[in-house]
Design a protein around this motif. Structure first.
Motif, PDB file in Angstrom:
ATOM      1  N   THR A  57       0.852  -1.183   0.000  1.00  0.00           N
ATOM      2  CA  THR A  57       0.000   0.000   0.000  1.00  0.00           C
ATOM      3  C   THR A  57       0.890   1.236   0.000  1.00  0.00           C
ATOM      4  OG1 THR A  57      -0.106   0.214   2.410  1.00  0.00           O
ATOM      5  CG2 THR A  57      -1.755  -1.233   1.346  1.00  0.00           C
ATOM      6  N   LEU A  58       0.278   2.375  -0.267  1.00  0.00           N
ATOM      7  CA  LEU A  58       1.017   3.639  -0.257  1.00  0.00           C
ATOM      8  C   LEU A  58       0.519   4.531   0.879  1.00  0.00           C
ATOM      9  CD1 LEU A  58       1.079   4.324  -4.108  1.00  0.00           C
ATOM     10  CD2 LEU A  58       2.745   3.114  -2.719  1.00  0.00           C
ATOM     11  N   GLU A  59       0.052   3.895   1.936  1.00  0.00           N
ATOM     12  CA  GLU A  59      -0.528   4.659   3.046  1.00  0.00           C
ATOM     13  C   GLU A  59       0.479   5.558   3.751  1.00  0.00           C
ATOM     14  OE1 GLU A  59      -0.332   0.887   6.137  1.00  0.00           O
ATOM     15  OE2 GLU A  59      -2.195   1.396   5.147  1.00  0.00           O
ATOM     16  N   ASP A  60       1.759   5.311   3.569  1.00  0.00           N
ATOM     17  CA  ASP A  60       2.790   6.204   4.114  1.00  0.00           C
ATOM     18  C   ASP A  60       3.467   7.008   3.013  1.00  0.00           C
ATOM     19  OD1 ASP A  60       2.437   5.389   6.785  1.00  0.00           O
ATOM     20  OD2 ASP A  60       3.672   3.617   6.436  1.00  0.00           O
ATOM     21  N   GLY A  61       2.937   6.950   1.803  1.00  0.00           N
ATOM     22  CA  GLY A  61       3.510   7.668   0.673  1.00  0.00           C
ATOM     23  C   GLY A  61       4.313   6.734  -0.227  1.00  0.00           C
ATOM     24  N   PHE A  62       4.473   7.157  -1.471  1.00  0.00           N
ATOM     25  CA  PHE A  62       5.157   6.363  -2.486  1.00  0.00           C
ATOM     26  C   PHE A  62       6.614   6.090  -2.105  1.00  0.00           C
ATOM     27  CE2 PHE A  62       7.654   6.464  -6.509  1.00  0.00           C
ATOM     28  CZ  PHE A  62       7.215   5.266  -7.045  1.00  0.00           C
ATOM     29  N   TYR A  63       7.349   7.134  -1.707  1.00  0.00           N
ATOM     30  CA  TYR A  63       8.766   6.939  -1.368  1.00  0.00           C
ATOM     31  C   TYR A  63       8.939   5.982  -0.196  1.00  0.00           C
ATOM     32  CZ  TYR A  63      10.040  10.875  -4.417  1.00  0.00           C
ATOM     33  OH  TYR A  63      10.241  11.709  -5.488  1.00  0.00           O
ATOM     34  N   GLN A  64       8.093   6.111   0.814  1.00  0.00           N
ATOM     35  CA  GLN A  64       8.194   5.216   1.967  1.00  0.00           C
ATOM     36  C   GLN A  64       7.923   3.765   1.554  1.00  0.00           C
ATOM     37  OE1 GLN A  64      10.003   6.331   4.180  1.00  0.00           O
ATOM     38  NE2 GLN A  64       8.751   6.565   5.990  1.00  0.00           N
ATOM     39  N   SER A  65       6.999   3.566   0.645  1.00  0.00           N
ATOM     40  CA  SER A  65       6.720   2.205   0.169  1.00  0.00           C
ATOM     41  C   SER A  65       7.913   1.633  -0.576  1.00  0.00           C
ATOM     42  CB  SER A  65       5.480   2.205  -0.715  1.00  0.00           C
ATOM     43  OG  SER A  65       4.355   2.537   0.060  1.00  0.00           O
ATOM     44  N   LEU A  66       8.612   2.470  -1.331  1.00  0.00           N
ATOM     45  CA  LEU A  66       9.832   2.003  -2.002  1.00  0.00           C
ATOM     46  C   LEU A  66      10.878   1.584  -0.969  1.00  0.00           C
ATOM     47  CD1 LEU A  66      10.234   4.528  -4.959  1.00  0.00           C
ATOM     48  CD2 LEU A  66       9.378   2.167  -5.042  1.00  0.00           C
ATOM     49  N   TYR A  67      10.976   2.327   0.128  1.00  0.00           N
ATOM     50  CA  TYR A  67      11.903   1.922   1.195  1.00  0.00           C
ATOM     51  C   TYR A  67      11.495   0.593   1.814  1.00  0.00           C
ATOM     52  CZ  TYR A  67      15.453   5.420   1.550  1.00  0.00           C
ATOM     53  OH  TYR A  67      16.541   6.178   1.297  1.00  0.00           O
ATOM     54  N   LYS A  68      10.202   0.366   1.955  1.00  0.00           N
ATOM     55  CA  LYS A  68       9.748  -0.919   2.497  1.00  0.00           C
ATOM     56  C   LYS A  68      10.157  -2.062   1.565  1.00  0.00           C
ATOM     57  CE  LYS A  68       5.762   0.945   4.932  1.00  0.00           C
ATOM     58  NZ  LYS A  68       4.316   1.145   4.880  1.00  0.00           N
ATOM     59  N   ILE A  69      10.029  -1.838   0.265  1.00  0.00           N
ATOM     60  CA  ILE A  69      10.448  -2.854  -0.711  1.00  0.00           C
ATOM     61  C   ILE A  69      11.938  -3.136  -0.558  1.00  0.00           C
ATOM     62  CG2 ILE A  69      10.796  -3.305  -3.177  1.00  0.00           C
ATOM     63  CD1 ILE A  69       8.129  -1.737  -3.632  1.00  0.00           C
ATOM     64  N   PHE A  70      12.734  -2.079  -0.465  1.00  0.00           N
ATOM     65  CA  PHE A  70      14.178  -2.228  -0.299  1.00  0.00           C
ATOM     66  C   PHE A  70      14.483  -3.012   0.977  1.00  0.00           C
ATOM     67  CE2 PHE A  70      18.201  -0.670   1.492  1.00  0.00           C
ATOM     68  CZ  PHE A  70      19.071  -1.047   0.477  1.00  0.00           C
ATOM     69  N   ASP A  71      13.840  -2.642   2.073  1.00  0.00           N
ATOM     70  CA  ASP A  71      14.071  -3.330   3.348  1.00  0.00           C
ATOM     71  C   ASP A  71      13.632  -4.800   3.285  1.00  0.00           C
ATOM     72  OD1 ASP A  71      15.073  -0.988   4.454  1.00  0.00           O
ATOM     73  OD2 ASP A  71      13.197  -0.461   5.475  1.00  0.00           O
ATOM     74  N   ASP A  72      12.505  -5.068   2.651  1.00  0.00           N
ATOM     75  CA  ASP A  72      11.976  -6.432   2.591  1.00  0.00           C
ATOM     76  C   ASP A  72      12.777  -7.350   1.673  1.00  0.00           C
ATOM     77  OD1 ASP A  72       9.992  -5.629   4.320  1.00  0.00           O
ATOM     78  OD2 ASP A  72       8.389  -5.652   2.815  1.00  0.00           O
ATOM     79  N   PHE A  73      13.240  -6.812   0.541  1.00  0.00           N
ATOM     80  CA  PHE A  73      13.908  -7.655  -0.454  1.00  0.00           C
ATOM     81  C   PHE A  73      15.430  -7.533  -0.426  1.00  0.00           C
ATOM     82  CE2 PHE A  73       9.628  -7.737  -1.955  1.00  0.00           C
ATOM     83  CZ  PHE A  73       9.495  -8.960  -2.572  1.00  0.00           C
ATOM     84  N   GLY A  74      15.939  -6.472   0.201  1.00  0.00           N
ATOM     85  CA  GLY A  74      17.387  -6.299   0.307  1.00  0.00           C
ATOM     86  C   GLY A  74      18.068  -6.029  -1.027  1.00  0.00           C
ATOM     87  N   CYS A  75      17.296  -5.531  -1.985  1.00  0.00           N
ATOM     88  CA  CYS A  75      17.893  -5.211  -3.282  1.00  0.00           C
ATOM     89  C   CYS A  75      17.355  -3.865  -3.743  1.00  0.00           C
ATOM     90  CB  CYS A  75      17.598  -6.296  -4.308  1.00  0.00           C
ATOM     91  SG  CYS A  75      15.860  -6.519  -4.659  1.00  0.00           S
ATOM     92  N   GLY A  76      18.001  -3.339  -4.770  1.00  0.00           N
ATOM     93  CA  GLY A  76      17.609  -2.042  -5.296  1.00  0.00           C
ATOM     94  C   GLY A  76      16.509  -2.158  -6.331  1.00  0.00           C
ATOM     95  N   PHE A  77      16.253  -1.031  -6.984  1.00  0.00           N
ATOM     96  CA  PHE A  77      15.216  -0.980  -8.008  1.00  0.00           C
ATOM     97  C   PHE A  77      15.495   0.174  -8.959  1.00  0.00           C
ATOM     98  CE2 PHE A  77      13.687   0.811  -3.954  1.00  0.00           C
ATOM     99  CZ  PHE A  77      13.673   2.151  -4.274  1.00  0.00           C
ATOM    100  N   ASP A  78      14.935   0.068 -10.129  1.00  0.00           N
ATOM    101  CA  ASP A  78      14.885   1.157 -11.096  1.00  0.00           C
ATOM    102  C   ASP A  78      13.421   1.532 -11.236  1.00  0.00           C
ATOM    103  OD1 ASP A  78      17.588   0.724 -11.452  1.00  0.00           O
ATOM    104  OD2 ASP A  78      17.446   0.199 -13.574  1.00  0.00           O
ATOM    105  N   ILE A  79      13.092   2.791 -10.960  1.00  0.00           N
ATOM    106  CA  ILE A  79      11.727   3.288 -11.089  1.00  0.00           C
ATOM    107  C   ILE A  79      11.732   4.365 -12.167  1.00  0.00           C
ATOM    108  CG2 ILE A  79       9.857   4.575  -9.950  1.00  0.00           C
ATOM    109  CD1 ILE A  79      10.158   1.762  -8.827  1.00  0.00           C
ATOM    110  N   PHE A  80      10.831   4.237 -13.134  1.00  0.00           N
ATOM    111  CA  PHE A  80      10.701   5.195 -14.222  1.00  0.00           C
ATOM    112  C   PHE A  80       9.522   6.108 -13.902  1.00  0.00           C
ATOM    113  CE2 PHE A  80      12.819   1.435 -15.662  1.00  0.00           C
ATOM    114  CZ  PHE A  80      13.916   1.956 -16.328  1.00  0.00           C
ATOM    115  N   LEU A  81       9.840   7.316 -13.417  1.00  0.00           N
ATOM    116  CA  LEU A  81       8.819   8.214 -12.882  1.00  0.00           C
ATOM    117  C   LEU A  81       7.739   8.572 -13.900  1.00  0.00           C
ATOM    118  CD1 LEU A  81      11.023  10.536 -10.652  1.00  0.00           C
ATOM    119  CD2 LEU A  81       9.554   8.661  -9.935  1.00  0.00           C
ATOM    120  N   LYS A  82       8.084   8.665 -15.161  1.00  0.00           N
ATOM    121  CA  LYS A  82       7.078   9.023 -16.181  1.00  0.00           C
ATOM    122  C   LYS A  82       6.084   7.894 -16.444  1.00  0.00           C
ATOM    123  CE  LYS A  82       8.803  12.972 -18.351  1.00  0.00           C
ATOM    124  NZ  LYS A  82       8.744  13.769 -19.534  1.00  0.00           N
ATOM    125  N   LYS A  83       6.349   6.713 -15.942  1.00  0.00           N
ATOM    126  CA  LYS A  83       5.441   5.578 -16.113  1.00  0.00           C
ATOM    127  C   LYS A  83       4.379   5.519 -15.012  1.00  0.00           C
ATOM    128  CE  LYS A  83       7.758   3.266 -19.423  1.00  0.00           C
ATOM    129  NZ  LYS A  83       7.201   2.740 -20.640  1.00  0.00           N
TER     130      LYS A  83
END
Length: 164
Positions: A57-83
């Motif tokens: 969910t994005l209940e804490d905001g988009f950036y915070q959710s990306l941090y949760k993904i990083f913390d949960d999976f222990g890997c990075g990501f590429d996000i394309f903001l225009k998408k």
């Protein structure tokens, strides 16, 4: 790890609705009438995820959710903001009220990590929900935000701002 990051729903649409209601006179005076006729709907996408999908969910905001993904999976990501699915009216309302749609708590969109993004997107679109692949997990620890070929990194500074 071969997981795409799909966003289902429009980013911060419900937050824009709340802000508009709280600042109606100011926003009406600054935006052209044709833009105000665009419909904002404050709803949560109805997502039927597969058992191997992971929904954030994005209940804490988009950036915070990306941090949760990083913390949960222990890997990075590429996000394309225009998408990222976001309505222009949402951007305008956020700009007028000096808010950032990427930091606003929202229930109008979710992130889904999935190995079968095209099937998921097809199913969501058929049910009337906008969805798009906005990025993917990477083997590196880099948290990249990419726009127009330029890359910035989601660093600790974003996380610290969220907590203020």
């Amino acid at each position: 790890m071969n997981l795409d990051i799909v966003m289902a729903g429009y980013l911060s649409e419900d937050a824009a609705c709340r802000i508009y209601e709280d600042n109606k006179n100011l926003i009406d005076s600054k935006l052209p009438a044709f833009m105000l006729r665009q419909q904002l709907i404050s709803s949560t996408p109805d997502v039927m995820a597969a058992p191997d999908d992971v929904v954030y969910t994005l209940e804490d905001g988009f950036y915070q959710s990306l941090y949760k993904i990083f913390d949960d999976f222990g890997c990075g990501f590429d996000i394309f903001l225009k998408k990222i699915p976001i309505k222009q009216i949402t951007i305008e309302i956020m700009n007028i009220s000096a808010r950032d749609p990427y930091r606003e708590p929202t229930n109008s969109a979710v992130l889904i990590l999935t190995p079968h993004s095209q099937k998921l997107i097809s199913n969501l679109n058929e049910s009337g929900c906008v969805a798009n692949v906005i990025g993917y997990l990477t083997k590196s620890k880099d948290k990249k935000l990419i726009i127009d070929g330029r890359c910035q990194y989601l660093n600790k500074r974003y996380k610290e701002r969220e907590n203020k």
